[in-house]
Design an enzyme around this catalytic site. Structure first.
Site, PDB file in Angstrom:
ATOM      1  N   SER A  68     -13.804  28.305  -8.524  1.00 10.01           N
ATOM      2  CA  SER A  68     -14.715  29.130  -7.737  1.00 10.01           C
ATOM      3  C   SER A  68     -15.379  30.116  -8.694  1.00 10.01           C
ATOM      4  O   SER A  68     -15.140  30.058  -9.899  1.00 10.01           O
ATOM      5  CB  SER A  68     -13.963  29.852  -6.627  1.00 10.01           C
ATOM      6  OG  SER A  68     -12.914  30.579  -7.203  1.00 10.01           O
ATOM      7  N   LEU A  69     -16.199  30.984  -8.194  1.00  7.05           N
ATOM      8  CA  LEU A  69     -16.941  31.889  -9.068  1.00  7.05           C
ATOM      9  C   LEU A  69     -16.593  33.328  -8.734  1.00  7.05           C
ATOM     10  O   LEU A  69     -16.411  33.678  -7.570  1.00  7.05           O
ATOM     11  CB  LEU A  69     -18.450  31.702  -8.856  1.00  7.05           C
ATOM     12  CG  LEU A  69     -19.038  30.365  -9.274  1.00  7.05           C
ATOM     13  CD1 LEU A  69     -20.420  30.171  -8.671  1.00  7.05           C
ATOM     14  CD2 LEU A  69     -19.106  30.279 -10.802  1.00  7.05           C
ATOM     15  N   GLU A  86     -23.662  20.814  -4.788  1.00  2.00           N
ATOM     16  CA  GLU A  86     -23.606  21.447  -3.467  1.00  2.00           C
ATOM     17  C   GLU A  86     -24.367  20.584  -2.469  1.00  2.00           C
ATOM     18  O   GLU A  86     -25.518  20.221  -2.720  1.00  2.00           O
ATOM     19  CB  GLU A  86     -24.275  22.828  -3.586  1.00  2.00           C
ATOM     20  CG  GLU A  86     -23.904  23.805  -2.515  1.00  2.00           C
ATOM     21  CD  GLU A  86     -22.606  24.570  -2.807  1.00  2.00           C
ATOM     22  OE1 GLU A  86     -21.931  24.281  -3.822  1.00  2.00           O
ATOM     23  OE2 GLU A  86     -22.269  25.448  -1.995  1.00  2.00           O
ATOM     24  N   LYS A  90     -24.619  31.191 -16.000  1.00  2.00           N
ATOM     25  CA  LYS A  90     -23.602  30.467 -16.763  1.00  2.00           C
ATOM     26  C   LYS A  90     -23.936  30.561 -18.241  1.00  2.00           C
ATOM     27  O   LYS A  90     -25.106  30.355 -18.610  1.00  2.00           O
ATOM     28  CB  LYS A  90     -23.572  28.987 -16.346  1.00  2.00           C
ATOM     29  CG  LYS A  90     -23.156  28.781 -14.897  1.00  2.00           C
ATOM     30  CD  LYS A  90     -23.276  27.339 -14.459  1.00  2.00           C
ATOM     31  CE  LYS A  90     -22.874  27.216 -12.990  1.00  2.00           C
ATOM     32  NZ  LYS A  90     -23.187  25.914 -12.418  1.00  2.00           N
ATOM     33  N   CYS A 128     -45.773  46.290  39.286  1.00  2.00           N
ATOM     34  CA  CYS A 128     -44.750  46.722  38.328  1.00  2.00           C
ATOM     35  C   CYS A 128     -45.411  47.492  37.182  1.00  2.00           C
ATOM     36  O   CYS A 128     -46.256  46.951  36.473  1.00  2.00           O
ATOM     37  CB  CYS A 128     -44.014  45.495  37.786  1.00  2.00           C
ATOM     38  SG  CYS A 128     -42.836  45.887  36.486  1.00  2.00           S
ATOM     39  N   ARG A 174     -14.211  20.292  -2.078  1.00  2.00           N
ATOM     40  CA  ARG A 174     -13.490  21.092  -3.055  1.00  2.00           C
ATOM     41  C   ARG A 174     -12.047  21.339  -2.593  1.00  2.00           C
ATOM     42  O   ARG A 174     -11.117  21.350  -3.388  1.00  2.00           O
ATOM     43  CB  ARG A 174     -14.236  22.415  -3.239  1.00  2.00           C
ATOM     44  CG  ARG A 174     -13.575  23.368  -4.162  1.00  2.00           C
ATOM     45  CD  ARG A 174     -14.432  24.603  -4.379  1.00  2.00           C
ATOM     46  NE  ARG A 174     -13.690  25.536  -5.192  1.00  2.00           N
ATOM     47  CZ  ARG A 174     -12.775  26.365  -4.728  1.00  2.00           C
ATOM     48  NH1 ARG A 174     -12.501  26.382  -3.437  1.00  2.00           N
ATOM     49  NH2 ARG A 174     -12.109  27.157  -5.534  1.00  2.00           N
ATOM     50  N   CYS A 183     -39.980  39.264  36.713  1.00  2.00           N
ATOM     51  CA  CYS A 183     -40.138  40.257  37.774  1.00  2.00           C
ATOM     52  C   CYS A 183     -41.267  39.766  38.675  1.00  2.00           C
ATOM     53  O   CYS A 183     -42.318  39.359  38.188  1.00  2.00           O
ATOM     54  CB  CYS A 183     -40.501  41.598  37.139  1.00  2.00           C
ATOM     55  SG  CYS A 183     -41.255  42.741  38.303  1.00  2.00           S
ATOM     56  N   GLU A 210     -43.473  -0.413   4.196  1.00  2.00           N
ATOM     57  CA  GLU A 210     -43.089  -1.346   3.146  1.00  2.00           C
ATOM     58  C   GLU A 210     -41.600  -1.172   2.820  1.00  2.00           C
ATOM     59  O   GLU A 210     -40.850  -2.142   2.662  1.00  2.00           O
ATOM     60  CB  GLU A 210     -43.971  -1.087   1.900  1.00  2.00           C
ATOM     61  CG  GLU A 210     -43.522  -1.768   0.612  1.00  2.00           C
ATOM     62  CD  GLU A 210     -43.675  -3.278   0.651  1.00  2.00           C
ATOM     63  OE1 GLU A 210     -44.141  -3.797   1.675  1.00  2.00           O
ATOM     64  OE2 GLU A 210     -43.294  -3.940  -0.341  1.00  2.00           O
ATOM     65  N   TYR A 211     -41.173   0.106   2.758  1.00  2.00           N
ATOM     66  CA  TYR A 211     -39.761   0.389   2.505  1.00  2.00           C
ATOM     67  C   TYR A 211     -38.905  -0.264   3.601  1.00  2.00           C
ATOM     68  O   TYR A 211     -37.911  -0.943   3.318  1.00  2.00           O
ATOM     69  CB  TYR A 211     -39.533   1.906   2.487  1.00  2.00           C
ATOM     70  CG  TYR A 211     -38.088   2.283   2.278  1.00  2.00           C
ATOM     71  CD1 TYR A 211     -37.581   2.463   0.994  1.00  2.00           C
ATOM     72  CD2 TYR A 211     -37.217   2.431   3.355  1.00  2.00           C
ATOM     73  CE1 TYR A 211     -36.246   2.784   0.797  1.00  2.00           C
ATOM     74  CE2 TYR A 211     -35.892   2.752   3.166  1.00  2.00           C
ATOM     75  CZ  TYR A 211     -35.405   2.929   1.884  1.00  2.00           C
ATOM     76  OH  TYR A 211     -34.092   3.242   1.692  1.00  2.00           O
ATOM     77  N   ASP A 212     -39.316  -0.061   4.847  1.00  2.00           N
ATOM     78  CA  ASP A 212     -38.547  -0.617   5.971  1.00  2.00           C
ATOM     79  C   ASP A 212     -38.463  -2.137   5.885  1.00  2.00           C
ATOM     80  O   ASP A 212     -37.444  -2.738   6.213  1.00  2.00           O
ATOM     81  CB  ASP A 212     -39.198  -0.233   7.308  1.00  2.00           C
ATOM     82  CG  ASP A 212     -39.091   1.254   7.561  1.00  2.00           C
ATOM     83  OD1 ASP A 212     -38.247   1.894   6.912  1.00  2.00           O
ATOM     84  OD2 ASP A 212     -39.860   1.768   8.385  1.00  2.00           O
ATOM     85  N   LYS A 270     -24.613  38.177  -6.072  1.00  7.51           N
ATOM     86  CA  LYS A 270     -24.930  37.899  -4.667  1.00  7.51           C
ATOM     87  C   LYS A 270     -26.150  38.686  -4.193  1.00  7.51           C
ATOM     88  O   LYS A 270     -26.358  39.836  -4.603  1.00  7.51           O
ATOM     89  CB  LYS A 270     -23.730  38.266  -3.778  1.00  7.51           C
ATOM     90  CG  LYS A 270     -22.468  37.492  -4.104  1.00  7.51           C
ATOM     91  CD  LYS A 270     -22.590  36.002  -3.865  1.00  7.51           C
ATOM     92  CE  LYS A 270     -22.455  35.637  -2.416  1.00  7.51           C
ATOM     93  NZ  LYS A 270     -21.090  35.479  -1.921  1.00  7.51           N
TER      94      LYS A 270
HETATM   95  C1  9MJ Z   1     -24.099  26.781  -6.257  1.00  6.75           C
HETATM   96  N1  9MJ Z   1     -23.316  27.023  -5.198  1.00  6.75           N
HETATM   97  O1  9MJ Z   1     -25.317  26.628  -6.118  1.00  6.75           O
HETATM   98  C2  9MJ Z   1     -21.957  26.595  -9.041  1.00  6.75           C
HETATM   99  N2  9MJ Z   1     -23.465  26.705  -7.543  1.00  6.75           N
HETATM  100  O2  9MJ Z   1     -20.546  26.343 -10.947  1.00  6.75           O
HETATM  101  C3  9MJ Z   1     -24.085  26.544  -8.746  1.00  6.75           C
HETATM  102  N3  9MJ Z   1     -22.144  26.734  -7.733  1.00  6.75           N
HETATM  103  C4  9MJ Z   1     -20.674  26.549  -9.673  1.00  6.75           C
HETATM  104  N4  9MJ Z   1     -23.134  26.474  -9.692  1.00  6.75           N
HETATM  105  C5  9MJ Z   1     -19.214  26.373 -11.229  1.00  6.75           C
HETATM  106  N5  9MJ Z   1     -25.417  26.460  -8.942  1.00  6.75           N
HETATM  107  C6  9MJ Z   1     -18.530  26.586 -10.085  1.00  6.75           C
HETATM  108  C7  9MJ Z   1     -19.454  26.702  -9.076  1.00  6.75           C
END
Ligand code: 9MJ
Length: 758
Positions: A89-90, A181, A298, A440, A144, A434, A42-44, A322
């Protein structure tokens, strides 16, 4: 006036707007909510109709049209864009202590003595992007870059199905910048790399590189072919008009606008709760559908975020904790070669020990010779080793080549490292073997281990080490010799007590009484697993009949003459995605599917061979293509050849003779006792597969069901025994529900498969 520049009549405009609205809604339900409302067909249909209208009246083709996801004209280069607000960046925290320090710094700066409220988010391992919406319509997508200036990748961003081309929900301000992201889910990554490998290309090292490579294509048609997705995680520059107090509220607004936001986002009060969240998510990491490399914390209160401000290019109010790395770099010290049961030679990388994915790794499989060439690997090179979850460690790429004077090529051996027989590689196969067979010692050991294993002859107490010891000391050379072992011989072995020796002899005695299926499986014929062994036992009934069978007993000529394998495969795929065929003109209908290589003549032959054209979807490629056709379900020409070859080798017949006539291995006579017939668990049943399965391809699922005795059909009827519904299942699922046919999801299906083969 030419037709192209014609303004569409009012009713066409209204129809296009309605189609556009419906398609946006279906896209959102499918890609963002994972809850499709209509069948794919249907979508198609709606999309095709809108494409027709836009072709007729190009003025209808707006930048936010749902037809714009397919990619635009290739660009000569990317333009630069300056971000209205820098993309930050973080800072990273690598352990709990660093995370506590982050929390302490925040308390100090804010003079706070209460717990701080944090938003916890999985840290996706993809590519950060900024999307600008003007009056709710996507006008720009950018990478970015260096945080201040990025690349304009708008055409590529438009192809990502989970990116709204037009915002929904709460009325957005004139300008709204959304950040997030872009990533490639693991399933898409695996598929992409499978394709690359099939084409002999290098493939991507990991999903992150694959996402970055897919986004930085000047030809957005290529990006469109990659199953990218996006999670939104913050707002950037937003014109006045939106009142938000917290980051959590911002995420709720992004969801309301139609973005995907990670389902694992949570609020946590205080740093201990943050750590608990980390442990919970770390335990789930390997089961997620996408790669994450940590957690982002955050400060939730936007007022407090503002007070905290930034240092250099990272905010003071956020940190990335990390996970331990799943990829590390180490040196390739040497390559050894292992010999498997069927003689397959596997190169194994010996590495400088390295801590990766939570364990110390010093070996990694290199699969086969082609993989070594594909990686361009030499001894001495620095290599990237990846260990994700419980998957065996892999060498995924060369990080840095060794200096030319120390760099040693990897020379695949020509003779077996164990028995010195020639190594042969059949054309078209990746594996080299082999040729020593049971001469063997390595193959002999593996063959005996397999013979004794639980699901074969189930000889309790005969572990791998003991088999090696028995072969090395010359007490046994083949499975039949096991039954000649005496108590004194066994008790005389190192590390073997008299009691254990007695127990082993009892287990050997007990194993003499077995079933034909187990015995066939235990013989270790190439590609004859338990299910095939059961099929063979059920078909031939006696060992003698199987051992004297010829290729003709397995394979009949058949299929559609002139139909090649790729056409057969493309046809089955097209049929799986097509609407049910009309009854009146199947030849013409087959040709409308647009399958390459499917000529009118071929379509006529198909229609003649299958008057009920809907039966086609239940066939396999092998059944459809010209040539060989199996007489025994699940036993194709390759397995058949292995079986015939096995029973033609004098040494195999000798071992079988010893096992049956000297050692006295026996099983119930299947012709005498009807009840002893190993009825296949799904005999007489008809199953239907629909939607996308994550762990099996559709062909694999089909083959496994067929091996269990089921027929696999392409459409659901009241006679269907069961439907397996993967992701994004459409009309077949609805029909099954309407007819009250049992439905299994993928997990349930896998569980059942497991129970049927055990
Ligand atoms: C990632 N990479 O999932 C941020 N990020 O917030 C999330 N990166 C970010 N937040 C501020 N969930 C700068 C980067």
């Amino acid at each position: 006036m030419s037709q192209d520049s014609q303004q569409p009549p009012e009713e066409v405009l209204r129809e296009a707007q309605s189609l556009s609205r419906q398609l946006h809604e279906h896209n959102y339900r499918y890609y963002t909510l994972d809850a499709p409302a209509v069948p794919d067909a249907e979508y198609d249909r709606l999309l095709r109709r809108l494409q027709q209208l836009e072709k007729r009246y190009p003025a209808l083709k707006t930048p936010d049209s749902p037809t714009q996801r397919v990619g635009a004209e290739p660009l000569p280069s990317f333009q630069q864009v300056t971000h209205a607000q820098p993309m930050l960046s973080l800072d990273n925290a690598f352990d709990n202590e660093e995370l506590r320090e982050f929390d302490r710094r925040i308390h100090t700066r804010l003079h706070a003595d209460q717990d701080i409220e944090y938003v916890c988010e999985p840290k996706l391992d993809g590519v950060a992007v900024s999307l600008v919406y003007e009056d709710g319509v996507l006008v720009q997508g950018a990478t970015r870059g260096d945080g201040r200036i990025g690349e304009n990748i708008t055409a590529n961003i438009r192809t990502i199905a989970s990116v709204p081309l037009r915002l929904r929900g709460t009325k957005p301000p004139g300008i709204a910048e959304v950040r997030g992201e872009v990533f490639l889910p693991r399933e898409g990554f695996d598929e992409l790399n499978r394709d690359a490998k099939n084409k002999g290309e290098k493939g991507f090292v990991n999903p992150r590189n694959a996402a970055a490579g897919s986004l930085r294509q000047l030809d957005s048609g290529i990006t469109a072919s990659r199953p990218l997705a996006m999670f939104a995680y913050s707002l950037g520059h937003v014109a006045a008009g939106i009142e938000l107090k917290s980051h959590f509220q911002a995420l709720a607004l992004l969801k309301d606008w139609g973005f995907k936001v990670s389902e694992w986002v949570e609020l946590a009060s205080g740093i201990d709760a943050c750590m608990a969240y980390y442990s919970r998510l770390a335990a789930k990491r390997d089961t997620l559908a996408y790669d994450i490399d940590g957690i982002v914390y955050k400060v939730n209160d936007l007022g407090l975020q503002e007070k905290l401000g930034f240092v250099a290019r990272a905010p003071r109010w956020a940190i990335a904790r990390k996970f331990p790395a799943q990829e590390e770099i180490t040196s390739l010290v040497a390559v050894d070669y292992q010999v498997g049961r069927t003689g397959a030679i596997t190169p194994v990388a010996r590495l400088d020990p390295v801590f990766v994915g939570g364990v110390t790794v010093s070996n990694a499989t290199l699969h086969n010779q082609d993989e070594v060439s594909r990686l361009g690997l030499c001894i001495g090179d620095r290599v990237i080793v990846r260990r994700a979850g419980d998957v065996i460690p892999q060498v995924v790429a060369v990080a840095e080549e060794a200096a030319p004077d120390t760099r040693k090529p990897i020379l695949f051996p020509r003779t077996c490292p164990i028995c010195d027989s020639d190594i042969v590689r059949v054309e078209g196969e990746a594996v080299a073997r082999c040729s020593g067979g049971l001469y063997c010692p390595a193959q002999r050991k593996e063959a005996i281990k397999h013979f004794a294993s639980r699901r074969a002859m189930d000889i309790d107490g005969l572990g791998d080490k003991l088999v090696e010891q028995l072969v090395d000391t010359g007490l046994i050379n083949n499975p039949a010799d096991l039954y000649t072992l005496t108590l004194d011989q066994l008790a005389g072995l190192e590390r073997m007590g008299r009691k254990s020796a007695e127990n082993l002899l009892t287990a050997l005695e007990a194993s003499r009484e077995t079933t034909l299926t187990r015995f066939l499986y235990a013989l270790g014929v190439r590609e004859v697993g338990e299910v095939t062994a059961a099929v063979l036992a059920g078909h031939f009934r006696t060992l003698d009949k199987l051992a004297t069978a010829t290729m003709d007993d397995f394979i009949a000529a058949g299929g559609i003459k002139g139909m090649g394998e790729s056409t057969a495969s493309a046809l089955l795929e097209a049929l799986n995605n097509a609407n049910p065929p009309p009854a009146d003109d199947p030849v013409q209908w087959l040709q409308t599917l647009g399958v390459r290589g499917l000529s009118q003549v071929l379509a006529e032959k198909i229609a003649a061979a299958y008057p009920d054209i809907s039966q086609l979807t239940s066939l396999t490629v092998d059944e459809l293509r010209s040539g060989a056709k199996s007489r025994i379900e699940g036993v194709g020409p390759v397995i058949a050849q292995h079986i015939v070859t096995f029973f033609h080798q004098a040494h195999n017949l000798e071992v079988i003779d010893q096992l049956v006539n000297r050692a006295g291995i026996h099983w119930p006579d299947m012709d005498m006792k009807a009840e002893a017939t190993p009825a296949l668990p799904l005999e007489g049943q008809t199953w239907v597969l629909t939607g996308t399965l994550n762990t099996l391809t559709r062909d694999e699922a089909k083959e496994r069901l067929q091996k269990l005795g089921a027929k696999v059909a392409g459409s659901v009827s009241s006679k269907t025994s069961c439907v397996v519904a993967g992701d994004k299942a459409g009309s077949k699922l609805s029909k099954a529900q309407a007819l009250e046919v049992p439905v299994l999801n993928e997990d349930e299906f896998l569980e059942r498969l497991e129970s049927w083969v055990s």
